[in-house]
Design a protein around this motif. Structure first.
Motif, PDB file in Angstrom:
ATOM      1  N   ASN A 190      15.009 -16.782  19.935  1.00 42.79           N
ATOM      2  CA  ASN A 190      14.562 -16.447  18.739  1.00 42.79           C
ATOM      3  C   ASN A 190      14.763 -15.465  18.154  1.00 42.79           C
ATOM      4  O   ASN A 190      14.105 -13.990  18.060  1.00 42.79           O
ATOM      5  CB  ASN A 190      13.944 -17.054  17.866  1.00 42.79           C
ATOM      6  N   PHE A 191      16.099 -14.474  18.206  1.00 41.61           N
ATOM      7  CA  PHE A 191      16.075 -13.003  17.919  1.00 41.61           C
ATOM      8  C   PHE A 191      16.839 -12.873  16.541  1.00 41.61           C
ATOM      9  O   PHE A 191      17.914 -14.046  16.291  1.00 41.61           O
ATOM     10  CB  PHE A 191      16.925 -12.597  19.297  1.00 41.61           C
ATOM     11  N   ALA A 192      17.805 -11.876  16.423  1.00 44.76           N
ATOM     12  CA  ALA A 192      18.298 -11.603  14.981  1.00 44.76           C
ATOM     13  C   ALA A 192      18.374  -9.717  15.222  1.00 44.76           C
ATOM     14  O   ALA A 192      18.168  -9.649  15.971  1.00 44.76           O
ATOM     15  CB  ALA A 192      17.628 -11.939  13.506  1.00 44.76           C
ATOM     16  N   ILE A 193      19.287 -10.022  14.863  1.00 48.46           N
ATOM     17  CA  ILE A 193      19.961  -8.175  14.527  1.00 48.46           C
ATOM     18  C   ILE A 193      19.800  -7.819  13.534  1.00 48.46           C
ATOM     19  O   ILE A 193      19.997  -8.341  12.250  1.00 48.46           O
ATOM     20  CB  ILE A 193      21.990  -8.531  15.028  1.00 48.46           C
ATOM     21  N   LEU A 194      19.929  -6.389  13.081  1.00 48.84           N
ATOM     22  CA  LEU A 194      19.262  -5.837  12.148  1.00 48.84           C
ATOM     23  C   LEU A 194      20.714  -5.654  10.845  1.00 48.84           C
ATOM     24  O   LEU A 194      21.663  -4.680  12.463  1.00 48.84           O
ATOM     25  CB  LEU A 194      18.704  -4.617  12.423  1.00 48.84           C
ATOM     26  N   GLU A 195      21.110  -5.507  10.170  1.00 48.86           N
ATOM     27  CA  GLU A 195      21.993  -6.576   9.443  1.00 48.86           C
ATOM     28  C   GLU A 195      22.399  -4.517   8.600  1.00 48.86           C
ATOM     29  O   GLU A 195      23.295  -4.650   9.329  1.00 48.86           O
ATOM     30  CB  GLU A 195      22.119  -6.988   7.616  1.00 48.86           C
ATOM     31  N   GLU A 196      21.567  -3.832   8.805  1.00 52.25           N
ATOM     32  CA  GLU A 196      21.645  -2.633   8.886  1.00 52.25           C
ATOM     33  C   GLU A 196      20.904  -1.405   9.885  1.00 52.25           C
ATOM     34  O   GLU A 196      20.279  -0.654   9.751  1.00 52.25           O
ATOM     35  CB  GLU A 196      20.328  -2.245   7.396  1.00 52.25           C
TER      36      GLU A 196
END
Length: 548
Positions: A190-196
């Protein structure tokens, strides 16, 4: 008058050098050396002169402190030929841990910037980072344009980990980013990428823009610390080194930084997976300087590569903390690209001398530069990132498609159903492989080519398709008696199936059952397609090498 205030801070370190030359020794065992390392300085190995190794650089720095050196374009270019890999430090015995020549070169570059001795290309990169948040002068809005727009990768609030892609993988080495994302998705992370996501600023530190780097470091740490998760995974060794080491003076957070290989090594301890190359390859590992010497991660990548079935892991002679640099570090790839590629050629030559087929690294800069330095006569030699080879070889659960249209006999339907339940029987085959199964009521029918029923199995990217009738261009045809099939479908695993299959081929019986086959392609071709692995398991082929 030029003031070298940063270099002066390290004058005691500069004076320690005894000029023994261990940092530049070439192929001879010295009694003072920690270990025999052939030609530890990658830059001197290409350019040849002592001015480019650690001893020569320290002698020049001594002259600078004596105000006895002219700063011109030649000197400025020389200052940016050091990859700051730290190999010289590993062979130095002057003090515990060795004289830190990369630290001295950082200080020199900071002084050059402060005194307005700057390279135009460095100024352009600084401007690009300020304007576009990346050193490649690419639009900020295009940073994640390569991602699947249908998926939401930016839900950081509900993620367990942040995946920090980095500029190079976002704009240049997107193959590594995509492989990393696909691999983590398959593992259920369960990961995410920083949009900024912003540039880490590593290149600014290497160039000597310390004030600009400090400002960027504080900004990045503040932004990351605002996120709900504090665990950051980096597929880029350069970004990891920057956050973990170069940000230390400004970091009062509880953020945790992991390289992808560190995370995966720990994950697989409790969530084992299988990895398998389609064809046997000799695998070597190149230690990135940022990940190895600088951060101390040596074993995790090796542990992962040793999981690869159908491969032989071969160590290079210069390895771990004595590894030779790829040539891209210290800003050399952007400042002096021709030098970087020549260094890469030397490193590739070490792998080629070991007859390595695939040289794996764990850094986008290493992959890019080593790939740029592959010679024309490399005969299939390739350089890949560890995320790519793991993602390509992970053994995924195969799907099955079955059609019974036109199938007459019940035994054929049962056999097709059985093979559909055990698609792993065909897992060794490359996509596109196609084999016929012809079922016979008796051996007499086989000799007269009177099939009872027939179907073929097509290996697809994500599984197999079992199709009634023979293929238009099958790789081979299996002939099986109905008695043999009745017993084969009673087995409970790929291994048991292969053993029973081999029994019917090696010891056929009219009453108990028999199997034969007809090859439509050369044996070597079929082995390269993956058929040889099952034949070995069945005892039909003793050794693939013997069959070639």
């Amino acid at each position: 008058m030029v003031k070298f205030s940063e270099v002066e801070k390290h004058s005691d370190l500069i004076q320690i050098c005894g000029k023994c030359g261990d940092c530049a020794t070439s192929g001879t065992q010295l009694s003072t050396a920690k270990r025999h390392v052939s030609e530890p300085c990658p830059v001197k190995n290409v350019l040849g002169f002592e001015a480019y190794d650690a001893r020569g650089r320290i002698l020049i720095l001594k002259r600078i402190l004596e105000n006895n050196f002219k700063i011109d374009d030649g000197f400025l270019n020389w200052a940016y030929t050091c990859t700051e890999c730290g190999s010289c430090r590993e062979t130095c015995l002057a003090i515990e841990g060795g004289i830190d020549t990369p630290l001295l070169m950082d200080a020199l570059r900071q002084d050059l910037v402060k005194n307005n001795y700057r390279l135009k290309k460095h100024e352009l990169i600084l401007e690009s980072i300020r304007k576009h948040h990346n050193p490649y002068n690419e639009p900020l809005k295009e940073r994640f344009a390569f991602l699947d727009a249908a998926k939401n990768y930016f839900d950081v609030k509900n993620a367990d980990y942040i995946l920090y892609i980095g500029c190079t993988e976002s704009y240049r080495q997107q193959n590594i980013a995509l492989a990393t994302i696909e691999l983590l998705e398959h593992l259920g992370i369960n990961f995410a990428i920083l949009e900024e996501e912003n540039c880490c600023g590593s290149i600014l530190r290497r160039y000597g823009y310390e004030e600009e780097f400090k400002e960027l470091a504080k900004s990045n740490l503040t932004y990351l610390n605002k996120q709900t998760t504090k665990k950051i995974i980096f597929p880029c060794a350069g970004c990891l080194r920057t956050f973990k080491l170069d940000y230390q003076d400004y970091n009062s957070t509880d953020l945790q930084f992991f390289h992808l290989t560190e995370f995966l090594e720990e994950f697989f301890k409790t969530h084992p997976y299988n990895f398998k190359l389609q064809n046997h390859k000799k695998i070597g590992y190149h230690d990135p300087c940022h990940l190895g010497r600088h951060v101390g991660v040596y074993e995790a990548p090796r542990t992962l590569l040793k999981l690869l079935e159908n491969s032989t892991f071969i160590e290079l002679d210069a390895l771990r903390n004595y590894s030779h640099c790829c040539g891209a570090g210290g800003g050399v790839k952007s400042s002096n690209p021709d030098l970087a590629v020549e260094i890469a050629k030397n490193r590739n030559a070490e792998a080629l001398q070991k007859a390595i087929d695939i040289l794996v690294s764990a850094c986008p800069f290493c992959e890019r530069n080593l790939a740029d330095g592959i010679p024309e006569n490399a005969n299939g030699f390739m350089v890949v990132d560890i995320a790519e080879i793991l993602n390509k070889t992970i053994q995924k659960e195969l799907s099955t498609e079955i059609s019974h249209l036109g199938v007459k006999s019940e035994i054929c339907k049962q056999y097709m159903k059985f093979l559909g339940q055990y698609p792993e029987i065909f897992s060794d085959l490359i996509p596109g492989s196609d084999m016929d199964f012809a079922i016979y009521d008796s051996f007499d029918d086989f000799e007269e080519e009177k099939t009872m029923d027939a179907f073929h199995v097509l290996r697809k990217e994500e599984g197999v398709e079992i199709i009634p009738g023979k293929a238009d261009d099958a790789d081979l045809e299996l002939a099986l008696s109905k008695e043999a099939i009745a017993k084969l479908i009673q087995t409970k695993s790929k291994e048991d199936y292969a053993t029973r299959f081999g029994d019917f081929y090696n010891d056929p019986s009219f009453e108990e059952g028999w199997i034969d086959f007809l090859l439509h392609k050369r044996t070597k071709t079929l082995i390269d397609m993956g058929y040889g692995k099952f034949a070995e398991a069945a005892g039909i082929l003793e050794d693939e090498e013997d069959a070639l």
